[in-house]
Design an enzyme around this catalytic site. Structure first.
Site, PDB file in Angstrom:
ATOM      1  CB  SER A  43      -0.928   0.016   1.221  1.00  0.00           C
ATOM      2  OG  SER A  43      -0.179   0.101   2.411  1.00  0.00           O
ATOM      3  N   GLY A  44       0.360   2.286  -0.592  1.00  0.00           N
ATOM      4  CA  GLY A  44       1.056   3.558  -0.631  1.00  0.00           C
ATOM      5  C   GLY A  44       0.109   4.683  -0.311  1.00  0.00           C
ATOM      6  N   GLY A  47      -2.759   4.389  -3.321  1.00  0.00           N
ATOM      7  CA  GLY A  47      -3.455   3.160  -3.662  1.00  0.00           C
ATOM      8  C   GLY A  47      -2.989   1.965  -2.860  1.00  0.00           C
ATOM      9  CB  VAL A  49      -0.536  -3.058  -5.074  1.00  0.00           C
ATOM     10  CG1 VAL A  49      -0.277  -4.026  -6.224  1.00  0.00           C
ATOM     11  CG2 VAL A  49      -0.225  -1.644  -5.504  1.00  0.00           C
ATOM     12  CG  ASP A 162       7.541  11.121  -6.868  1.00  0.00           C
ATOM     13  OD1 ASP A 162       8.484  11.633  -6.222  1.00  0.00           O
ATOM     14  OD2 ASP A 162       6.637  10.459  -6.337  1.00  0.00           O
TER      15      ASP A 162
END
Length: 973
Positions: A43-44, A47, A49, A162
């Site tokens: 997870s980030g 989102g 995954v 980024d």
């Protein structure tokens, strides 16, 4: 962050995989968009995954899903879509490939190739923990591959923006993959600035990105250069205790060469890394392809094109990093006997030339700073003119000349803004050149501090708190003595006095809740700013509480209710009369599987929206952590009565946790209480207590503050104020005996010299209150005789909303509720009601009269003009009563939105009814001002304290309502 599979694996490898295992328990979905979820991978910030299988192909994928809490954010959804669109255009062996993307049941998803491996950030952390770094050859190989991938993306018109180890995946075969294009955009799009929507990661962001300048592929070269530096050394080229410090170092300091930190780094690789980290994009690699070529040359032992800095540049970098030592060494060398007189003269002449050139750069920086300041003043004036013309767009027909004037004004304003941006960057460019020429050039830091001070003024005027804090810190860093920033940013000295003396003085600072509470909202809440420590068990700032407005039994006015029946009060729907298995104090949790959370949900249930089979609905209740269900057409059919927290507390008989004096106690609430629900109550305690009045010499930073004064036998006094920077002031408050303020009104005390106190109704006039006026015999006689304005609430389309019944009286209109704000009344109707109330109540012992608030009183009640809305500077529909607050829009009862509570204690200042103001909107045309927004509107600007529109005094419709102000009559009236 997804686990990826390289595209070269192909269909054969997919077919060779064993059948997908069963899904792990607890997943939020069984499937999305034709993909069956198997397990969560990572997870980030944006989102989550999951490993998933594409049915019926049986192909495993990494399925990235937008977080639930971001589903309602247009910005987050746009970034998510942008990632899918960007990566879908790219087909490169070192860039993750998108298989498909879409939206299912309101949830955005992206399906990508699946591959085993590790994130580069995790590999670097593990290497650092072992005290080792990545071998230089491996680091160069990884970065060369990534540079080729970036060069390919740039050729397709996409800049990543980024690049960092967290967005690099290392496959089992050692090949790197570039991930997460969520903030990518084409160079033609320009670049966001820190004052709007800066995206990326600060330690890896290029100087032009942090400065808000236009970016291109060289920004990705810089980010990859930082990644290479971290691989080679195990540390970042720029670190610091705070984000501001990191930004300052990225913008103004030179990094230490990697070879100095890690002697095993080859000299050519050291040169390549330093060229990628050049602050000036013109001095950096012109493309990612050139960067890749030099890295490949290092790996192949060929000469690189990059060249190490020459002696002059090294000397300047050394002098910039250590000005005192450089000066001493320079003096030692110049005084050496080995220097000839001619060499010394030439050196002195060169030094003079350099100093003069540096001084010239500083002088040009000052000229651009002066132009920046002048254009701000001109833009402020022009903005006021343009704003006046824009207001006319919604209130009158504009002839072609007026439209042309608006066009010219907006064009001139845009031109000024572009010129100011150019001035801003010109100042920084001149200062950078001056410091490169002469690190000790006089005046550079002062000019920079003044520039950042001007940027702070811009952000502060625009109510952009994060940007204001950012530029405030930069200005102070460049002004160590405080002489430049003291006037604008210096602390004010405030004395607090009470009459009579001896009152407790409690102080609060307004801060965004997200700054002080993890996961908090971006609205302003009062944070204790006294001398003590917070008591354990107390509420966090911004918590929704019930405040007792009128006490009964052992529960006193001013106490707070933290919990009812052991549960937090926010969103609580409590069974107060049970039947069957359902008992009093059970919580209604869901209806037909949909969670319920406040009175609006209860209204929807009572409105009888269709249920399941046979018209029955499934009601889910919760007791002691256990859920159970009951079925029926509605709550009445089950013999149940359910109330929101505020109504349940006022009914009485409910166990509750009360908070007062810094301690909690358990009570059973008596009947007869009157409570208010609010999400920004100042809760006095040890953490907010300054002492007893008089309290002298309080040093307060610029910004909004709130002071409470409490004395036994007196009403609590609340003052919201904004001290001027560097000023000295006294906040003196006259305390009144309890009961001095009429019920339902709030006393607004002056927060600035020269302001007068006044009494404002805490919420809008309700239907029930207005019907008392209509059904007064005197009013009915006036209506029968046609002597009065229309008075009866009415809509523009259908006419009167209410008709008299058989008894000759007006009932609550069909579909309305008594506690709704009255709507459909004109300015003239509101004045007639105020006159009637004055005659009936004889307020303040006959010395007062009711009226409508003017715009100054309205703004003061909402926060003294230091905020756009009563709850701060950010707008969210769920905090107010707008047409998008709920899935379906219609009027609602007063006092229902706890976040819509002003600093002075007034409710419903954003939404509900659009409220008549006793001020002109357009005097020459006879338009009266209407403020506060309403249930049928959506534009956030209309909900601002200074917002609103203009209507003719006779206008009435399904939006217009009002509240009363109570003024003391002047002598002779």
């Amino acid at each position: 962050r997804p686990v990826r599979e390289r595209r070269s694996a192909g269909a054969a490898a997919a077919a060779a995989r064993p059948a997908a295992p069963a899904a792990e328990p607890g997943l939020p979905w069984e499937s999305l968009g034709g993909f069956r979820l198997l397990r969560a991978l990572a997870s980030g910030g944006m989102g989550v995954v999951y490993e998933a299988v594409q049915e019926p192909l049986g192909r495993r994928v990494a399925l990235k899903v937008l977080r639930n809490e971001m589903r309602s954010s247009p910005e987050a959804r746009e970034r998510f879509r942008r990632e899918a669109q960007a990566v879908a255009r790219l087909r490169h062996r070192h860039i993750i490939s998108v298989i498909d993307a879409g939206e299912d049941r309101g949830t955005l998803w992206i399906a990508m190739d699946l591959v085993e491996g590790r994130g580069l950030d995790a590999l670097l952390r593990e290497a650092a923990a072992r005290g080792k770094g990545v071998p230089p050859a491996r680091a160069a190989r990884w970065c060369a591959a990534l540079a080729r991938a970036l060069d390919y993306a740039h050729g397709k018109g996409i800049v990543h923006r980024d690049v960092k180890p967290g967005n690099v995946w290392i496959a089992p075969d050692g090949e790197p993959l570039l991930l997460d294009f969520g903030v990518a955009r084409a160079p033609a799009d320009g670049a966001p600035t820190l004052t709007t929507a800066f995206v990326g990661s600060v330690p890896y962001a290029s100087p032009e990105q942090l400065a808000g300048r236009k970016v291109d592929g060289r920004t990705d070269v810089y980010g990859l250069g930082v990644t290479l530096y971290q691989c080679l050394t195990g540390v970042l080229p720029f670190d610091g205790e705070t984000v501001d410090r990191v930004i300052h170092r990225v913008l103004h300091e030179e990094p230490s060469p990697p070879r100095r930190r890690n002697p095993s780094v080859p000299a050519d690789l050291d040169v390549v890394a330093m060229k990628a980290l050049e602050k000036d994009p013109e001095a950096r690699y012109a493309s990612a392809g050139e960067f890749a070529a030099d890295l490949e040359a290092v790996l192949e032992f060929r000469p690189v094109k990059a060249r190490p800095p020459g002696p002059v540049r090294r000397l300047r970098a050394f002098a910039r990093a250590r000005p005192a030592l450089a000066t001493a060494l320079g003096a030692l060398l110049l005084g050496g006997a080995g220097l000839g007189l001619l060499a010394a003269q030439r050196e002195a002449a060169e030094e003079r030339r350099v100093r003069e050139e540096a001084a010239g750069e500083v002088a040009q920086a000052r000229e651009h700073l002066d132009a920046f300041r002048r254009r701000r003043e001109e833009a402020d004036r022009l903005e006021r003119e343009v704003a006046g013309l824009r207001d006319l767009l919604s209130s009158r027909w504009m002839d072609p000349a007026a439209v042309a004037s608006l066009d010219r004004g907006e064009d001139a304003l845009h031109a000024l803004r572009r010129e100011r941006e150019a001035d801003f960057h010109a100042v920084l460019d001149h200062l950078r050149r001056a410091e490169r020429l002469d690190p000790a050039s006089g005046g550079a830091e002062e000019v920079r501090a003044r520039l950042y001070l001007e940027k702070w003024r811009d952000a502060d005027a625009g109510k952009d708190a994060p940007a204001a804090e950012f530029y405030r810190s930069l200005a102070r860093q460049g002004d160590p003595t405080g002489a430049i920033t003291r006037e604008a940013l210096g602390a004010a000295t405030v004395d607090f006095e009470s009459d009579p003396p001896g009152a407790e003085v409690h102080l609060f600072r307004w801060r965004e809740q997200a700054e002080v509470v993890p996961g908090g909202e971006r609205r302003l809440v009062p944070v204790p700013a006294g001398k003590g420590e917070a008591e354990p068990g107390g509420p966090a700032p911004g918590t929704t509480l019930l405040r007792v407005a009128r006490g009964a039994g052992s529960v006193e006015a001013g106490e707070f209710l933290l919990r009812l029946a052991g549960r937090p009060v926010e969103g609580l729907l409590l069974v107060v009369e049970g039947a069957g298995e359902v008992r009093p104090l059970d919580r209604l949790a869901a209806v037909d599987g949909r969670a319920v959370g406040d009175g609006w949900d209860l209204d929807e249930i009572r409105r009888g929206a269709e249920g399941g089979a046979g018209g029955e609905r499934t009601f889910t209740f919760e007791r002691e952590g256990r859920e159970f269900a009951a079925r029926g057409r509605d709550l009445d059919s089950l013999g149940l009565r359910v109330l929101p927290a505020r109504e349940a507390a006022e009914r009485g008989g409910i166990p509750a946790t009360a908070w007062s004096g810094g301690r909690a106690r358990e009570v059973v609430l008596p009947a007869g209480l009157e409570v208010r629900a609010g999400a920004s109550f100042p809760v006095p305690g040890a953490a907010s207590l300054l002492g007893r009045a008089p309290v002298r010499g309080c040093r307060l930073e610029p910004g909004g503050w709130l002071v409470l004064l409490r004395l036994e036998g007196c009403e609590e006094a609340r003052v919201h104020f904004v001290p001027a920077a560097g000023s000295s002031a006294t906040q003196g408050v006259r305390l009144l005996p309890r009961g001095s303020t009429p019920p339902g009104f709030v006393r607004i005390l002056p927060g600035a010299p020269g302001a007068a106190e006044f009494l404002l109704q805490e919420r809008e006039v309700t239907c029930a209150e207005y019907l008392e006026f209509l059904n007064d015999p005197a009013t009915l006689r006036r209506l029968d005789a046609g002597e009065a304005p229309p008075l009866v609430p009415r809509s523009r389309q259908e006419g009167p909303m209410a008709a008299r019944g058989a008894d000759g009286l007006f009932p609550v209109p069909p579909g309305w509720a008594p506690d709704w704000p009255v709507i459909g009344v004109s300015f003239e109707d509101a004045l007639a009601y105020a006159a009637w109330r004055t005659a009936r109540d004889r307020p303040l012992g006959g010395r007062g009269e009711y009226g409508l608030p003017d715009i100054e009183q309205w703004v003061r009640a909402g926060g003294n003009g230091d905020r756009l809305h009563a709850f701060g500077n950010r707008f969210r529909p769920g905090w107010v009563k707008s047409c998008f607050s709920r899935p379906r829009a219609y009027p609602e009862p007063v006092l229902r939105f706890p976040r819509d509570l002003s600093p002075t204690g007034v409710f419903d200042m954003a939404g509900g009814a659009a409220e008549w103001i006793d001020d002109w909107y357009d005097g020459p045309r006879g338009l009266r001002r209407v403020a506060g927004g309403c249930w049928a509107w959506a534009d956030p600007v209309q909900f601002r304290l200074w917002g609103g529109i203009g209507w003719y005094p006779s206008h009435a419709g399904g939006e217009a309502g009002f509240r009363l102000v109570l003024r003391e009559r002047k002598e002779g009236r």
